[in-house]
Enzyme design. Structure first.
Site, short mmCIF file in Angstrom:
data_model
loop_
_atom_site.label_atom_id
_atom_site.label_comp_id
_atom_site.label_asym_id
_atom_site.label_seq_id
_atom_site.Cartn_x
_atom_site.Cartn_y
_atom_site.Cartn_z
N ALA A 1 2.09 -0.18 8.74
CA ALA A 1 2.84 -1.02 10.19
C ALA A 1 3.30 -2.37 9.13
O ALA A 1 4.00 -2.59 9.11
CB ALA A 1 3.15 -0.79 11.05
N SER A 2 1.75 -2.87 8.98
CA SER A 2 1.87 -4.26 8.19
C SER A 2 2.04 -4.16 7.34
O SER A 2 2.61 -5.04 6.48
CB SER A 2 -0.27 -4.81 8.22
OG SER A 2 -0.64 -4.31 7.47
N LYS A 3 1.98 -3.16 5.98
CA LYS A 3 2.46 -2.75 4.81
C LYS A 3 3.66 -2.47 4.59
O LYS A 3 4.84 -2.56 3.52
CB LYS A 3 1.27 -2.00 4.28
CG LYS A 3 -0.07 -2.31 4.33
CD LYS A 3 -0.42 -3.53 3.38
CE LYS A 3 -1.96 -3.45 3.22
NZ LYS A 3 -2.22 -4.88 2.65
N SER B 1 0.98 -1.52 0.07
CA SER B 1 -0.14 0.16 -0.29
C SER B 1 0.60 1.44 -0.24
O SER B 1 1.65 1.23 0.16
CB SER B 1 -0.49 0.43 1.07
OG SER B 1 -1.42 1.03 0.80
N ILE C 1 -7.24 4.31 -4.58
CA ILE C 1 -8.11 3.84 -5.64
C ILE C 1 -9.45 3.77 -5.36
O ILE C 1 -9.75 3.06 -4.16
CB ILE C 1 -7.48 1.79 -5.81
CG1 ILE C 1 -5.92 2.12 -5.84
CG2 ILE C 1 -8.11 1.65 -6.71
CD1 ILE C 1 -4.88 3.38 -7.67
N TYR D 1 -1.52 -0.89 10.68
CA TYR D 1 -2.19 -0.72 8.98
C TYR D 1 -0.77 -0.46 8.53
O TYR D 1 -0.29 -1.37 8.27
CB TYR D 1 -3.77 0.24 8.47
CG TYR D 1 -3.17 -0.47 7.69
CD1 TYR D 1 -3.80 -1.78 6.69
CD2 TYR D 1 -2.94 0.61 6.33
CE1 TYR D 1 -4.37 -1.47 5.28
CE2 TYR D 1 -3.27 0.45 4.80
CZ TYR D 1 -3.77 -0.32 4.39
OH TYR D 1 -4.22 -0.85 2.66
#
Length: 149
Positions: free
Chosen positions: A54-56, A39, A85, A52
């Site tokens: 950190a996960s990406k 992302s 998007i 979120y």
């Protein structure tokens, strides 16, 4: 902790397990292309979505690390980083940010004058999966209308 675990399981563990099971098949074939979905938040963190983001970031790290390990076995590992998007998730993030009282400047000021379409991300994925990207491994491809520039 539940939300943290959920995000990490979906965004990081899901990518890890997908690669764990597809790489042996690709090794037997002597080639393969893996395209992970990260992302724009994995490149540039955003307010109110630290976990979120950190996960990406972790997806990008996994992509680059696995790309190094398997490039000499004919397996190319790359990632796309969509941002802005127009999808149902895009709309729900906007609503979440509005409820938090913080709306990033870029939500109203899109450099290209529009948000992206899912088909534009799909085209980047198709390119990375094709032989036209045969010398790309460990690439992190932004499809975000210059959001992360």
């Amino acid at each position: 902790m539940e939300e943290y675990d959920r995000l990490m399981d979906i965004n990081v563990k899901g990518i890890f397990l997908g690669m764990k099971y597809v790489i042996p098949v690709m090794e037997k074939q002597g080639k393969g292309a893996i395209i992970n979905t990260a992302s724009s938040a994995g490149i540039r963190p955003e307010h109110s979505i630290a976990v979120y983001s950190a996960s990406k970031h972790a997806v990008i790290g996994l992509t680059k690390g696995v790309a190094i390990e398997y490039a000499n076995k004919g397996i190319r590992v790359n990632a796309v980083c969509p941002g802005g998007i127009v999808t149902p998730l895009f709309h729900s993030v906007g609503e979440t940010l509005e409820k938090s009282g913080y709306v990033p400047e870029e939500m109203s000021r899109v450099r290209m004058g529009r948000h992206g379409e899912p088909e534009e991300v799909a085209e980047a994925v198709l390119f990375l999966a094709s032989d036209k990207a045969s010398f790309m491994a460990g690439a992190i491809v932004s499809v975000d209308g210059s959001l992360t520039v």
